[in-house]
Design a protein around this motif. Structure first.
Motif, mmCIF file in Angstrom:
data_model
loop_
_atom_site.group_PDB
_atom_site.id
_atom_site.type_symbol
_atom_site.label_atom_id
_atom_site.label_comp_id
_atom_site.label_asym_id
_atom_site.label_seq_id
_atom_site.Cartn_x
_atom_site.Cartn_y
_atom_site.Cartn_z
ATOM 1 N N ASP A 1 -40.780 -21.367 -30.792
ATOM 2 C CA ASP A 1 -40.106 -22.023 -29.669
ATOM 3 C C ASP A 1 -39.509 -23.376 -30.045
ATOM 4 O O ASP A 1 -39.275 -24.227 -29.167
ATOM 5 C CB ASP A 1 -41.069 -22.192 -28.495
ATOM 6 C CG ASP A 1 -42.294 -23.025 -28.862
ATOM 7 O OD1 ASP A 1 -42.394 -23.438 -30.036
ATOM 8 O OD2 ASP A 1 -43.157 -23.246 -27.985
ATOM 9 N N ASP A 2 -39.280 -23.602 -31.358
ATOM 10 C CA ASP A 2 -38.659 -24.824 -31.868
ATOM 11 C C ASP A 2 -39.548 -26.058 -31.791
ATOM 12 O O ASP A 2 -39.079 -27.172 -32.038
ATOM 13 C CB ASP A 2 -37.338 -25.133 -31.145
ATOM 14 C CG ASP A 2 -36.293 -24.065 -31.384
ATOM 15 O OD1 ASP A 2 -36.416 -23.330 -32.376
ATOM 16 O OD2 ASP A 2 -35.351 -23.968 -30.576
ATOM 17 N N THR A 3 -40.813 -25.902 -31.430
ATOM 18 C CA THR A 3 -41.687 -27.064 -31.342
ATOM 19 C C THR A 3 -42.290 -27.395 -32.702
ATOM 20 O O THR A 3 -42.491 -26.519 -33.541
ATOM 21 C CB THR A 3 -42.828 -26.821 -30.339
ATOM 22 O OG1 THR A 3 -43.583 -25.666 -30.741
ATOM 23 C CG2 THR A 3 -42.285 -26.611 -28.953
ATOM 24 N N TYR A 4 -42.562 -28.679 -32.904
ATOM 25 C CA TYR A 4 -43.175 -29.154 -34.149
ATOM 26 C C TYR A 4 -44.679 -29.225 -33.946
ATOM 27 O O TYR A 4 -45.165 -29.889 -33.022
ATOM 28 C CB TYR A 4 -42.625 -30.528 -34.503
ATOM 29 C CG TYR A 4 -43.295 -31.175 -35.702
ATOM 30 C CD1 TYR A 4 -42.741 -31.053 -36.973
ATOM 31 C CD2 TYR A 4 -44.461 -31.911 -35.562
ATOM 32 C CE1 TYR A 4 -43.339 -31.638 -38.076
ATOM 33 C CE2 TYR A 4 -45.068 -32.514 -36.657
ATOM 34 C CZ TYR A 4 -44.507 -32.371 -37.906
ATOM 35 O OH TYR A 4 -45.106 -32.958 -38.993
ATOM 36 N N LEU A 5 -45.420 -28.553 -34.816
ATOM 37 C CA LEU A 5 -46.879 -28.610 -34.780
ATOM 38 C C LEU A 5 -47.398 -28.817 -36.194
ATOM 39 O O LEU A 5 -47.055 -28.070 -37.109
ATOM 40 C CB LEU A 5 -47.475 -27.320 -34.196
ATOM 41 C CG LEU A 5 -47.332 -27.094 -32.687
ATOM 42 C CD1 LEU A 5 -47.950 -25.749 -32.300
ATOM 43 C CD2 LEU A 5 -47.986 -28.211 -31.894
ATOM 44 N N SER A 6 -48.209 -29.840 -36.376
ATOM 45 C CA SER A 6 -48.883 -30.040 -37.654
ATOM 46 C C SER A 6 -50.269 -29.418 -37.576
ATOM 47 O O SER A 6 -50.813 -29.223 -36.487
ATOM 48 C CB SER A 6 -48.976 -31.529 -37.988
ATOM 49 O OG SER A 6 -49.658 -32.227 -36.947
ATOM 50 N N TYR A 7 -50.833 -29.103 -38.721
ATOM 51 C CA TYR A 7 -52.167 -28.511 -38.741
ATOM 52 C C TYR A 7 -53.199 -29.541 -38.310
ATOM 53 O O TYR A 7 -53.074 -30.732 -38.637
ATOM 54 C CB TYR A 7 -52.493 -27.981 -40.136
ATOM 55 C CG TYR A 7 -51.769 -26.700 -40.474
ATOM 56 C CD1 TYR A 7 -52.313 -25.467 -40.135
ATOM 57 C CD2 TYR A 7 -50.535 -26.722 -41.113
ATOM 58 C CE1 TYR A 7 -51.647 -24.287 -40.430
ATOM 59 C CE2 TYR A 7 -49.864 -25.549 -41.408
ATOM 60 C CZ TYR A 7 -50.425 -24.335 -41.064
ATOM 61 O OH TYR A 7 -49.761 -23.172 -41.346
ATOM 62 N N PRO A 8 -54.231 -29.120 -37.562
ATOM 63 C CA PRO A 8 -55.269 -30.074 -37.115
ATOM 64 C C PRO A 8 -55.857 -30.876 -38.265
ATOM 65 O O PRO A 8 -56.051 -32.085 -38.160
ATOM 66 C CB PRO A 8 -56.319 -29.156 -36.469
ATOM 67 C CG PRO A 8 -55.551 -27.941 -36.052
ATOM 68 C CD PRO A 8 -54.488 -27.758 -37.087
#
Length: 562
Positions: free
Chosen positions: A112-119
């Motif tokens: 969905d084009d969102t930026y997520l970094s790993y925890p």
């Protein structure tokens, strides 16, 4: 959709940027993607970049010199020269280290084009190192007896061979002759003659260079050259009449024997990875060297090389509808704001808003999770987003990450497995199955990032937002307030995903930056923001999105020992 004009403006500019960046994805003539897949990751808040952190990075092919340390065309003293060069080298090494670290962060796959970094932060180099050292190619098929015989004949020409108890040439388990480790007399003579021929050619070249640079000797060169040419010819004759054909034919036989492609590539990848692990950290640990193109991406000055300009006016943002990608970004931003507010509601539009840093502390970069979002700042200033008839001009560039230590060809090979791992342990090659999945070892690799700089926002009616910006600008400059000067401190605020104020990407930017932002011996006018009552200008460069490539499905086989 945001109803207030600042929100419409920023949503329209992000919609245009997203559309342009996504159009850079390589496709085939039939319109289908040329690669496994690309993932666009939009940051909620822009990651501000201090140009001092990334300018003039060190590279293996160049370094800081005395000439580069000279200023205004005047040679400094010996002590000053040494100090300038030392500081320049240290800054270049620091920039190379920071660039390598920036290129090494792994991002989660999203659709969905969102930026997520790993925890827990994950590194591309850490996963890649484990992969190249765990790759196991399948055994190569047996070599034909005819090929073995040719190789053995070549060994007899090139090396001294061991003998067995019966006085015959000894062979190993695979049927090859066993070398004593010493070259044959014929091979030794060939090497000596080849060296002599190379030396003769070098001497000829040096003699010619010395002659043409001396007017007296130059006029005698046509006659003197005969002596040097004779030395070259004699060395060539000795090389060609001493059994060179037999030696070269034997060498060609050894080199032409086919080996396992997978085995060769894996060995090469390990060698290349080790070669590009360099001492950039300042502590006894190696860092995989990466660089970013264009090299001056963090600068805000200079020509537009690699940068493009985008403009949006009130007529455009009021008449155009935004794409689903931009709508996804707005929903992601509102969700982030709701969670930070804790109330589950956002009481302000997708436009100007304040940011209150959570938890304090420094750090090498700024991410959206480090801030609470609020409609009013801790000092009481509030954005009502009532500015009207806005226009925005922005420079943007798509910066490419180069990792010379990473050989992506490995992921397209067949006939290998990863020790102690199942099939597709690295990646299954899809976006859907790997979305927000922490199990794959290397699901995708960041290839490019979208950076923006030199943002200018104008409005015919700033209303209360203009008064708020004026007060925040005064706060950013302290006692040195001037409408025409840049400030780099004070409160942090944003318009949409564009970060404004509150310092840069490193803790040193606040302490070293002149409050006015003017160019001095200690500071540079390429970082900060200003508001003169008509135009809001954001000078610094910031990263607002990443473009990553999904790794093809691999490993192709499961470990047979599982």
């Amino acid at each position: 959709m945001a109803s207030k004009e600042p929100g419409k403006l920023v949503l329209n500019i992000f919609d245009t940027l997203i559309d342009r960046i996504k159009s850079t994805r390589p496709v085939q003539t039939n319109g289908e993607s040329l690669t496994t897949g690309f993932v666009y990751s939009q940051l909620v808040l822009g990651q501000m970049v201090d140009p001092k952190d990334y300018s003039d990075p060190w590279s293996p092919n160049r370094g800081a010199t005395l000439q580069e340390a000279v200023t205004d065309g005047e040679l400094p003293s010996a002590e000053a020269s040494s100090a300038q060069i030392s500081e320049k080298i240290q800054n270049s090494l620091e920039a190379a280290y920071r660039s390598s670290q920036l290129a090494d962060s792994m991002i989660m796959v999203t659709s969905d084009d969102t930026y997520l970094s790993y925890p827990a932060e994950r590194k591309v180099s850490f996963a890649y190192e484990g992969i190249v050292n765990g790759m196991q190619p399948l055994p190569a098929p047996p070599v034909l007896d005819e090929i073995k015989a040719r190789i053995n004949e070549a060994y007899k020409v090139l090396y001294e061979l061991e003998e067995d108890d019966n006085g015959d040439l000894a062979k190993d388990e695979e049927g090859y002759y066993i070398s004593t480790g010493y070259e044959s007399r014929l091979y030794e003579e060939y090497i000596a003659n080849a060296d002599e021929y190379a030396d003769a050619k070098y001497d000829y070249s040096q003699a010619k260079q010395a002659a043409v640079s001396d007017p007296v000797r130059a006029q005698n060169w046509p006659m003197d050259s005969v002596y040097h040419q004779r030395k070259v010819d004699q060395a060539w004759d000795r090389l060609k009449t001493s059994g060179s054909e037999r030696i070269e034919q034997a060498l060609d036989t050894i080199k032409s024997v086919g080996v396992s492609m997978q085995g060769r590539m894996v060995a090469k990848a390990r060698q290349v990875y080790d070669a590009w692990n360099l001492g950039l950290a300042g502590v006894p640990v190696t860092v995989p060297y990466s660089y970013i193109e264009p090299s001056g991406w963090a600068e805000t000055r200079g020509g537009p090389r690699g940068w493009q300009t985008l403009k949006v006016t009130s007529k455009e943002y009021n008449s155009q509808s935004v794409s689903s990608s931009a709508s996804n970004f707005e929903r992601h931003w509102e969700s982030h704001a709701s969670k930070k507010q804790g109330s589950g509601k956002v009481s302000f539009g997708f436009g100007f808003f304040n940011r209150v840093k959570a938890g304090g502390g420094g750090g090498s970069s700024t991410t959206s999770s480090a801030y609470d979002i609020s409609s009013s700042s801790s000092s009481g200033y509030e954005f009502k987003n009532d500015a009207k008839n806005l226009s925005i001009e922005i420079e943007y560039g798509l910066c490419t990450i180069k990792r010379p230590w990473l050989m992506g060809d490995l992921f397209y090979m067949r006939n290998w497995y990863l020790v102690n791992n199942p099939e597709s342990a690295i990646s299954d090659g899809s976006v859907e199955n790997q979305e927000k999945n922490e199990e794959p070892l290397l699901p995708m690799i960041p290839r490019q990032f979208l950076a923006v700089r030199n943002v200018k926002i104008k409005a015919t009616e700033w209303n209360t937002d203009g008064a708020t910006l004026t007060e925040l600008h005064k706060q950013a400059q302290g006692d040195r307030y001037s409408k025409n000067k840049f400030g780099s401190g004070g409160a942090s605020f944003s318009i949409g995903g564009l970060t404004i104020g509150g310092g840069g990407s490193s803790s040193r930017s606040d302490s070293e930056a002149n409050q006015s932002g003017e160019t001095t011996g200690e500071t540079r006018r390429d970082f900060g923001w200003k508001f003169d009552g008509e135009t809001l200008e954001i000078k610094g460069t910031q990263i607002i999105a990443w473009l990553s490539e999904v790794v093809p499905a691999c490993a192709p086989l499961a470990d047979p020992g599982l």
